[in-house]
Design an enzyme around this catalytic site. Sequence first.
Site, mmCIF file in Angstrom:
data_model
loop_
_atom_site.group_PDB
_atom_site.id
_atom_site.type_symbol
_atom_site.label_atom_id
_atom_site.label_comp_id
_atom_site.label_asym_id
_atom_site.label_seq_id
_atom_site.Cartn_x
_atom_site.Cartn_y
_atom_site.Cartn_z
ATOM 1 C CG ASP A 70 -1.630 1.281 1.450
ATOM 2 O OD1 ASP A 70 -2.339 1.712 0.530
ATOM 3 O OD2 ASP A 70 -1.482 1.879 2.540
ATOM 4 C CG ASP A 72 -2.077 7.361 0.226
ATOM 5 O OD1 ASP A 72 -1.087 7.606 -0.483
ATOM 6 O OD2 ASP A 72 -3.253 7.632 -0.102
#
Length: 317
Positions: A70, A72
């Site tokens: 991922d 962010d």
Amino acid sequence: MAALGWLTPRRRSATARSVLAGEASAEAARKSSQELEELAAEAAAPEEPAEPAEPEFPVFGDDKAAAFFDLDNTVMQGAAIFHFGRGLYKRKFFERQELARFAWQQAWFRLAGVEDPEHMQDARDSALSIVKGHRVAELMSIGEEIYDEYMAERIWPGTRALAQAHLDAGQKVWLVTAAPVETATIIARRLGLTGALGTVAESVDGVYTGKLVGEPLHGPAKAEAVRALASAESLDLARCAAYSDSHNDIPMLSLVGHPYAINPDAKLRKHARERDWRLRDYRTGRKAAKVGIPAAAGVGAIAGGTAAAIALHRRRH
């Protein structure tokens, strides 16, 4: 006889010295003997079985394994779309009120510690309206500049090292994010990763239409993207790893044999502990709610957005 007596040592004093010397020697011999016996016994005793070592991971040369990260707050502090928005504002793509909107969404994300789907959708709609009518090549070029200006210094070194470990083991590494695929691809390339899965904005003849192709790559959609890529790449998901900070990515994390919670929010931390997933936190003691706000402090209108988010957060709690 007197002379003979003078030549003969005094019996009493000689005996006392001898006794003292003998006792000291005997004591030293006894101690040294005991020490030697103990050493011999230790050498002869079977070694206690060592605790099994944790298997080496990632496994070098395992071409059926890969890693999915991922973006962010896992690879980078803050939201990529917010930093991209700052860069576009600097280049006069939109007005100050739009920047305040981006800032408020970023502040809420940090304060609440979770991704709010409504806020994320709003941010994406804003971004789509901003880039509508612009050429893809233009935004890619600007994205390279924005990475250097706002994103490069916000990469978590710890997560970057995890990704590099997979690369060093000969495995492919992808970013998996709801951010625009163009932005994600720039970040992946700058970090030396294999590539990126991201939200795809529609374009016709190289010009953005302001619409998405399908839905944003978020939550279950990420898991589906990873599953599809693994199938295309002939990967064994049980040998793959996934990394995220958000409970929204539990579907993706649950797909692989090696899930990691990185800088986890409260829900993901609880879920990970219940399932004995590995956890890593690179925030050096700062709460997730506070990460990212200092970086935004120098931008106009952000203070107001942050204050509004704080007030709303307090009212709801």
